[in-house]
Design a protein around this motif. Structure first.
Motif, PDB file in Angstrom:
ATOM      1  N   GLN A  45       0.867  -1.369   0.168  1.00  0.00           N
ATOM      2  CA  GLN A  45      -0.012  -0.132   0.312  1.00  0.00           C
ATOM      3  C   GLN A  45       0.909   1.175   0.120  1.00  0.00           C
ATOM      4  O   GLN A  45       0.526   2.139  -0.798  1.00  0.00           O
ATOM      5  CB  GLN A  45      -0.917  -0.173   1.126  1.00  0.00           C
ATOM      6  N   ILE A  46       2.066   1.225   0.707  1.00  0.00           N
ATOM      7  CA  ILE A  46       2.880   2.403   0.790  1.00  0.00           C
ATOM      8  C   ILE A  46       3.468   2.347  -0.598  1.00  0.00           C
ATOM      9  O   ILE A  46       3.453   3.478  -1.095  1.00  0.00           O
ATOM     10  CB  ILE A  46       3.887   2.063   1.959  1.00  0.00           C
ATOM     11  N   ALA A  47       4.067   1.492  -1.269  1.00  0.00           N
ATOM     12  CA  ALA A  47       4.472   1.558  -2.574  1.00  0.00           C
ATOM     13  C   ALA A  47       3.453   2.289  -3.506  1.00  0.00           C
ATOM     14  O   ALA A  47       3.920   2.886  -4.468  1.00  0.00           O
ATOM     15  CB  ALA A  47       5.092   0.128  -3.144  1.00  0.00           C
ATOM     16  N   ASP A  48       2.369   1.645  -3.562  1.00  0.00           N
ATOM     17  CA  ASP A  48       1.465   2.141  -4.432  1.00  0.00           C
ATOM     18  C   ASP A  48       1.017   3.625  -4.414  1.00  0.00           C
ATOM     19  O   ASP A  48       0.840   4.202  -5.131  1.00  0.00           O
ATOM     20  CB  ASP A  48      -0.007   1.348  -4.157  1.00  0.00           C
ATOM     21  N   ALA A  49       0.953   4.036  -3.002  1.00  0.00           N
ATOM     22  CA  ALA A  49       0.668   5.198  -2.623  1.00  0.00           C
ATOM     23  C   ALA A  49       1.910   6.325  -3.496  1.00  0.00           C
ATOM     24  O   ALA A  49       1.627   7.257  -3.907  1.00  0.00           O
ATOM     25  CB  ALA A  49       0.349   5.579  -1.338  1.00  0.00           C
ATOM     26  N   PHE A  50       2.916   5.862  -3.016  1.00  0.00           N
ATOM     27  CA  PHE A  50       4.332   6.558  -3.583  1.00  0.00           C
ATOM     28  C   PHE A  50       4.217   6.626  -5.072  1.00  0.00           C
ATOM     29  O   PHE A  50       4.299   7.710  -5.708  1.00  0.00           O
ATOM     30  CB  PHE A  50       5.611   5.936  -3.216  1.00  0.00           C
ATOM     31  N   ALA A  51       3.853   5.334  -5.655  1.00  0.00           N
ATOM     32  CA  ALA A  51       3.997   5.417  -7.277  1.00  0.00           C
ATOM     33  C   ALA A  51       2.954   6.213  -7.914  1.00  0.00           C
ATOM     34  O   ALA A  51       3.164   7.079  -8.942  1.00  0.00           O
ATOM     35  CB  ALA A  51       3.876   3.997  -7.821  1.00  0.00           C
ATOM     36  N   ALA A  52       1.574   6.317  -7.162  1.00  0.00           N
ATOM     37  CA  ALA A  52       0.679   7.432  -7.529  1.00  0.00           C
ATOM     38  C   ALA A  52       0.953   8.944  -7.282  1.00  0.00           C
ATOM     39  O   ALA A  52       0.616   9.644  -8.223  1.00  0.00           O
ATOM     40  CB  ALA A  52      -0.568   7.152  -6.873  1.00  0.00           C
ATOM     41  N   ALA A  53       1.889   8.957  -6.281  1.00  0.00           N
ATOM     42  CA  ALA A  53       2.147  10.428  -5.922  1.00  0.00           C
ATOM     43  C   ALA A  53       3.420  11.114  -6.776  1.00  0.00           C
ATOM     44  O   ALA A  53       3.488  12.261  -7.026  1.00  0.00           O
ATOM     45  CB  ALA A  53       2.430  10.586  -4.774  1.00  0.00           C
ATOM     46  N   VAL A  54       4.264  10.055  -7.251  1.00  0.00           N
ATOM     47  CA  VAL A  54       5.606  10.198  -7.805  1.00  0.00           C
ATOM     48  C   VAL A  54       5.665   9.334  -9.070  1.00  0.00           C
ATOM     49  O   VAL A  54       6.355   8.401  -9.022  1.00  0.00           O
ATOM     50  CB  VAL A  54       6.956  10.308  -6.784  1.00  0.00           C
ATOM     51  N   PRO A  55       4.892   9.686 -10.182  1.00  0.00           N
ATOM     52  CA  PRO A  55       5.072   8.882 -11.286  1.00  0.00           C
ATOM     53  C   PRO A  55       6.454   8.883 -11.699  1.00  0.00           C
ATOM     54  O   PRO A  55       7.345   9.673 -11.900  1.00  0.00           O
ATOM     55  CB  PRO A  55       4.280   9.643 -12.307  1.00  0.00           C
ATOM     56  N   ALA A  56       6.893   7.386 -12.170  1.00  0.00           N
ATOM     57  CA  ALA A  56       7.791   7.178 -13.000  1.00  0.00           C
ATOM     58  C   ALA A  56       8.278   8.213 -14.327  1.00  0.00           C
ATOM     59  O   ALA A  56       7.189   8.541 -14.914  1.00  0.00           O
ATOM     60  CB  ALA A  56       8.236   5.825 -13.541  1.00  0.00           C
TER      61      ALA A  56
END
Length: 81
Positions: free
Chosen positions: A69-80
């Motif tokens: 869940q933390i990784a998903d939230a980070f990926a959503a907030a900071v797109p590659a």
């Protein structure tokens, strides 16, 4: 640490959470707990974890999340890029 009594572990974990929660008024904080099945999962210790979870969940604006869940939230907030 395996040498902590359940009460010692709970005191340490609650003190850590309370400090981070207070600091989180200015900027978000994250608390990560490494829990080993053979240590915390013992009948004499699991109650301390239950009490910590109750303490954490009693506070407003706290997000209890899995690593995914933390990784998903980070990926959503900071797109590659």
């Amino acid at each position: 640490a395996p040498g902590y009594t359940p009460a010692d572990w709970l005191d340490y974990a609650v003190a850590t959470f309370d400090r981070l929660y207070a600091e989180g008024a200015d900027a978000p904080r994250m608390m990560s707990l490494g829990l080993h099945l053979r240590i915390i999962g013992r009948p004499g210790r699991i109650g301390a974890l239950e009490r910590l979870i109750a303490h954490v969940r009693s506070r407003p604006d706290v997000w209890c999340a899995t690593r995914l869940q933390i990784a998903d939230a980070f990926a959503a907030a900071v797109p590659a890029p």
